[in-house]
Design a protein around this motif. Structure first.
Motif, PDB file in Angstrom:
ATOM      1  N   LEU A 163      -1.238  -6.034  83.950  1.00 16.00           N
ATOM      2  CA  LEU A 163      -0.637  -5.765  85.261  1.00 16.00           C
ATOM      3  C   LEU A 163       0.836  -5.406  85.138  1.00 16.00           C
ATOM      4  O   LEU A 163       1.323  -4.526  85.834  1.00 16.00           O
ATOM      5  CB  LEU A 163      -0.808  -6.966  86.184  1.00 16.00           C
ATOM      6  N   LEU A 164       1.535  -6.098  84.234  1.00 12.52           N
ATOM      7  CA  LEU A 164       2.953  -5.801  84.036  1.00 12.52           C
ATOM      8  C   LEU A 164       3.145  -4.362  83.568  1.00 12.52           C
ATOM      9  O   LEU A 164       4.106  -3.697  83.970  1.00 12.52           O
ATOM     10  CB  LEU A 164       3.554  -6.782  83.027  1.00 12.52           C
ATOM     11  N   GLU A 165       2.213  -3.871  82.774  1.00 11.04           N
ATOM     12  CA  GLU A 165       2.287  -2.486  82.295  1.00 11.04           C
ATOM     13  C   GLU A 165       2.067  -1.480  83.423  1.00 11.04           C
ATOM     14  O   GLU A 165       2.405  -0.311  83.281  1.00 11.04           O
ATOM     15  CB  GLU A 165       1.270  -2.264  81.173  1.00 11.04           C
ATOM     16  N   LYS A 166       1.523  -1.922  84.530  1.00  9.13           N
ATOM     17  CA  LYS A 166       1.220  -1.018  85.646  1.00  9.13           C
ATOM     18  C   LYS A 166       2.284  -0.996  86.737  1.00  9.13           C
ATOM     19  O   LYS A 166       2.178  -0.220  87.679  1.00  9.13           O
ATOM     20  CB  LYS A 166      -0.124  -1.402  86.266  1.00  9.13           C
ATOM     21  N   ILE A 167       3.330  -1.818  86.609  1.00 10.06           N
ATOM     22  CA  ILE A 167       4.280  -1.913  87.718  1.00 10.06           C
ATOM     23  C   ILE A 167       5.088  -0.637  87.950  1.00 10.06           C
ATOM     24  O   ILE A 167       5.640  -0.457  89.028  1.00 10.06           O
ATOM     25  CB  ILE A 167       5.224  -3.138  87.598  1.00 10.06           C
ATOM     26  N   SER A 168       5.134   0.239  86.975  1.00  9.58           N
ATOM     27  CA  SER A 168       5.865   1.508  87.149  1.00  9.58           C
ATOM     28  C   SER A 168       4.951   2.677  87.465  1.00  9.58           C
ATOM     29  O   SER A 168       5.414   3.814  87.541  1.00  9.58           O
ATOM     30  CB  SER A 168       6.678   1.818  85.885  1.00  9.58           C
ATOM     31  N   THR A 169       3.669   2.403  87.669  1.00 10.56           N
ATOM     32  CA  THR A 169       2.731   3.489  87.967  1.00 10.56           C
ATOM     33  C   THR A 169       2.880   3.935  89.415  1.00 10.56           C
ATOM     34  O   THR A 169       3.256   3.141  90.287  1.00 10.56           O
ATOM     35  CB  THR A 169       1.270   3.053  87.727  1.00 10.56           C
ATOM     36  N   PRO A 170       2.595   5.206  89.679  1.00  8.87           N
ATOM     37  CA  PRO A 170       2.667   5.689  91.075  1.00  8.87           C
ATOM     38  C   PRO A 170       1.786   4.880  92.022  1.00  8.87           C
ATOM     39  O   PRO A 170       2.172   4.627  93.166  1.00  8.87           O
ATOM     40  CB  PRO A 170       2.184   7.135  90.973  1.00  8.87           C
ATOM     41  N   LYS A 171       0.624   4.429  91.555  1.00 11.06           N
ATOM     42  CA  LYS A 171      -0.282   3.670  92.428  1.00 11.06           C
ATOM     43  C   LYS A 171       0.397   2.402  92.939  1.00 11.06           C
ATOM     44  O   LYS A 171       0.373   2.105  94.141  1.00 11.06           O
ATOM     45  CB  LYS A 171      -1.563   3.328  91.680  1.00 11.06           C
ATOM     46  N   VAL A 172       1.014   1.650  92.047  1.00 13.29           N
ATOM     47  CA  VAL A 172       1.673   0.399  92.437  1.00 13.29           C
ATOM     48  C   VAL A 172       2.922   0.685  93.273  1.00 13.29           C
ATOM     49  O   VAL A 172       3.140   0.064  94.313  1.00 13.29           O
ATOM     50  CB  VAL A 172       2.006  -0.456  91.198  1.00 13.29           C
ATOM     51  N   LYS A 173       3.740   1.636  92.840  1.00 13.33           N
ATOM     52  CA  LYS A 173       4.948   1.977  93.590  1.00 13.33           C
ATOM     53  C   LYS A 173       4.599   2.431  95.004  1.00 13.33           C
ATOM     54  O   LYS A 173       5.234   2.012  95.976  1.00 13.33           O
ATOM     55  CB  LYS A 173       5.712   3.090  92.878  1.00 13.33           C
ATOM     56  N   GLU A 228       1.851   1.796  96.745  1.00 12.08           N
ATOM     57  CA  GLU A 228       1.278   0.696  97.526  1.00 12.08           C
ATOM     58  C   GLU A 228       2.381  -0.208  98.075  1.00 12.08           C
ATOM     59  O   GLU A 228       2.358  -0.602  99.240  1.00 12.08           O
ATOM     60  CB  GLU A 228       0.290  -0.112  96.684  1.00 12.08           C
ATOM     61  N   LEU A 229       3.354  -0.549  97.232  1.00  8.72           N
ATOM     62  CA  LEU A 229       4.466  -1.380  97.690  1.00  8.72           C
ATOM     63  C   LEU A 229       5.268  -0.652  98.764  1.00  8.72           C
ATOM     64  O   LEU A 229       5.639  -1.237  99.787  1.00  8.72           O
ATOM     65  CB  LEU A 229       5.363  -1.778  96.514  1.00  8.72           C
ATOM     66  N   ARG A 230       5.516   0.617  98.569  1.00 10.59           N
ATOM     67  CA  ARG A 230       6.244   1.413  99.564  1.00 10.59           C
ATOM     68  C   ARG A 230       5.459   1.461 100.880  1.00 10.59           C
ATOM     69  O   ARG A 230       6.024   1.271 101.957  1.00 10.59           O
ATOM     70  CB  ARG A 230       6.479   2.834  99.049  1.00 10.59           C
ATOM     71  N   ASP A 231       4.137   1.699 100.796  1.00 11.71           N
ATOM     72  CA  ASP A 231       3.310   1.772 102.002  1.00 11.71           C
ATOM     73  C   ASP A 231       3.280   0.441 102.753  1.00 11.71           C
ATOM     74  O   ASP A 231       3.340   0.410 103.986  1.00 11.71           O
ATOM     75  CB  ASP A 231       1.883   2.209 101.655  1.00 11.71           C
ATOM     76  N   THR A 232       3.184  -0.650 102.005  1.00  5.50           N
ATOM     77  CA  THR A 232       3.165  -1.972 102.641  1.00  5.50           C
ATOM     78  C   THR A 232       4.499  -2.261 103.312  1.00  5.50           C
ATOM     79  O   THR A 232       4.553  -2.760 104.443  1.00  5.50           O
ATOM     80  CB  THR A 232       2.834  -3.062 101.603  1.00  5.50           C
ATOM     81  N   THR A 233       5.582  -1.932 102.639  1.00  7.19           N
ATOM     82  CA  THR A 233       6.907  -2.135 103.218  1.00  7.19           C
ATOM     83  C   THR A 233       7.097  -1.265 104.455  1.00  7.19           C
ATOM     84  O   THR A 233       7.624  -1.724 105.477  1.00  7.19           O
ATOM     85  CB  THR A 233       7.989  -1.850 102.159  1.00  7.19           C
ATOM     86  N   ASN A 234       6.636  -0.024 104.388  1.00  5.88           N
ATOM     87  CA  ASN A 234       6.708   0.859 105.555  1.00  5.88           C
ATOM     88  C   ASN A 234       5.886   0.322 106.716  1.00  5.88           C
ATOM     89  O   ASN A 234       6.280   0.452 107.876  1.00  5.88           O
ATOM     90  CB  ASN A 234       6.262   2.278 105.196  1.00  5.88           C
ATOM     91  N   ALA A 235       4.737  -0.286 106.402  1.00  4.31           N
ATOM     92  CA  ALA A 235       3.907  -0.875 107.461  1.00  4.31           C
ATOM     93  C   ALA A 235       4.674  -1.992 108.162  1.00  4.31           C
ATOM     94  O   ALA A 235       4.646  -2.092 109.396  1.00  4.31           O
ATOM     95  CB  ALA A 235       2.591  -1.400 106.887  1.00  4.31           C
ATOM     96  N   ALA A 236       5.383  -2.818 107.393  1.00  2.25           N
ATOM     97  CA  ALA A 236       6.191  -3.889 107.996  1.00  2.25           C
ATOM     98  C   ALA A 236       7.261  -3.288 108.904  1.00  2.25           C
ATOM     99  O   ALA A 236       7.490  -3.772 110.019  1.00  2.25           O
ATOM    100  CB  ALA A 236       6.828  -4.754 106.912  1.00  2.25           C
ATOM    101  N   CYS A 237       7.899  -2.215 108.434  1.00  2.98           N
ATOM    102  CA  CYS A 237       8.940  -1.557 109.241  1.00  2.98           C
ATOM    103  C   CYS A 237       8.357  -0.977 110.529  1.00  2.98           C
ATOM    104  O   CYS A 237       8.987  -1.055 111.581  1.00  2.98           O
ATOM    105  CB  CYS A 237       9.629  -0.468 108.423  1.00  2.98           C
ATOM    106  N   LYS A 238       7.152  -0.421 110.444  1.00  4.80           N
ATOM    107  CA  LYS A 238       6.519   0.146 111.643  1.00  4.80           C
ATOM    108  C   LYS A 238       6.213  -0.932 112.685  1.00  4.80           C
ATOM    109  O   LYS A 238       6.189  -0.661 113.877  1.00  4.80           O
ATOM    110  CB  LYS A 238       5.255   0.914 111.267  1.00  4.80           C
ATOM    111  N   TYR A 239       5.964  -2.161 112.211  1.00  4.69           N
ATOM    112  CA  TYR A 239       5.746  -3.257 113.151  1.00  4.69           C
ATOM    113  C   TYR A 239       7.066  -3.733 113.754  1.00  4.69           C
ATOM    114  O   TYR A 239       7.074  -4.548 114.660  1.00  4.69           O
ATOM    115  CB  TYR A 239       5.056  -4.430 112.463  1.00  4.69           C
ATOM    116  N   GLY A 240       8.190  -3.261 113.216  1.00  4.32           N
ATOM    117  CA  GLY A 240       9.495  -3.640 113.745  1.00  4.32           C
ATOM    118  C   GLY A 240      10.269  -4.602 112.867  1.00  4.32           C
ATOM    119  O   GLY A 240      11.256  -5.186 113.306  1.00  4.32           O
ATOM    120  N   ALA A 241       9.855  -4.772 111.613  1.00  6.28           N
ATOM    121  CA  ALA A 241      10.528  -5.716 110.718  1.00  6.28           C
ATOM    122  C   ALA A 241      11.981  -5.331 110.511  1.00  6.28           C
ATOM    123  O   ALA A 241      12.320  -4.164 110.380  1.00  6.28           O
ATOM    124  CB  ALA A 241       9.806  -5.760 109.367  1.00  6.28           C
ATOM    125  N   PHE A 242      12.831  -6.357 110.493  1.00  6.65           N
ATOM    126  CA  PHE A 242      14.245  -6.166 110.181  1.00  6.65           C
ATOM    127  C   PHE A 242      14.670  -7.167 109.133  1.00  6.65           C
ATOM    128  O   PHE A 242      15.841  -7.301 108.810  1.00  6.65           O
ATOM    129  CB  PHE A 242      15.112  -6.277 111.448  1.00  6.65           C
TER     130      PHE A 242
END
Length: 183
Positions: A112-122, A124-138
């Motif tokens: 898993l550590l070897e995968k943290i720089s893969t586009p899939k992981v990056k 997914e993290l970006r999409d999840t963070t964007n989802a939080a922002c869309k809900y109004g996260a600050f």
């Protein structure tokens, strides 16, 4: 007949001690409140513009993608390292130590550590963070309750009494009696 579990999303970053408080409380109440708790590792840096947990959060994202049942334990261990034992969570060896202490094999954790720089992981993290922002996260933690076709966003770990009210449940403090008896 038991009603279907209600869905709650918890957006969190292990660099947030307040996220940890919300995480532990919601994990304790999962069964008591009949909730489907969806853990959503998010990058607080993208929300607040200052964090040092990118590797840890990418690692948790990889865990969620490939071993979602380990996510709760690995998240908890990273929090224990950084907030309880004042240990590093940014170096690969620290992340591996946390994963192994949480019960993950060395091979799994290394993979898993070897995968943290893969586009899939990056992505997914970006999409999840964007989802939080869309809900109004600050900031984090953010809990999103999906109830009766409506979405309710609550910020902070000190909103559990309000969450209980939304769910029509009883708030029994951060350590409910059923859990307290097991400790």
């Amino acid at each position: 007949m038991t009603a279907a579990p209600r869905t709650l999303e918890l957006f969190y970053d292990v660099l947030s001690p307040y996220s940890w408080l919300g995480f532990e409380v919601l994990c304790r109440y999962k069964k008591l409140w009949n909730i489907n708790l969806q853990l959503r590792p998010s990058l607080i840096a993208a929300i607040m513009k200052d964090s040092g947990s990118l590797s840890a959060m990418r690692f948790l994202t990889a865990v969620n993608l490939e071993h979602p049942k380990m996510l709760e334990k690995v998240s908890r261990e990273l929090w224990m390292r950084v907030w309880s034992r004042d240990e590093d969570i940014s170096e690969p060896k620290s992340i591996l130590a946390a994963a192994e202490k949480a019960g993950m094999s060395t091979e799994q954790a290394q993979g898993l550590l070897e995968k943290i720089s893969t586009p899939k992981v990056k992505n997914e993290l970006r999409d999840t963070t964007n989802a939080a922002c869309k809900y109004g996260a600050f900031g984090l933690p953010v809990t999103v309750a999906h109830l009766d076709g409506q979405t309710h966003m609550l910020f902070g770990s000190d909103r559990m009494e309000l969450l209980a009210h939304l769910l029509g449940e009883k708030w029994m403090g951060p350590v409910p009696p059923a859990i307290n008896a097991k400790i």
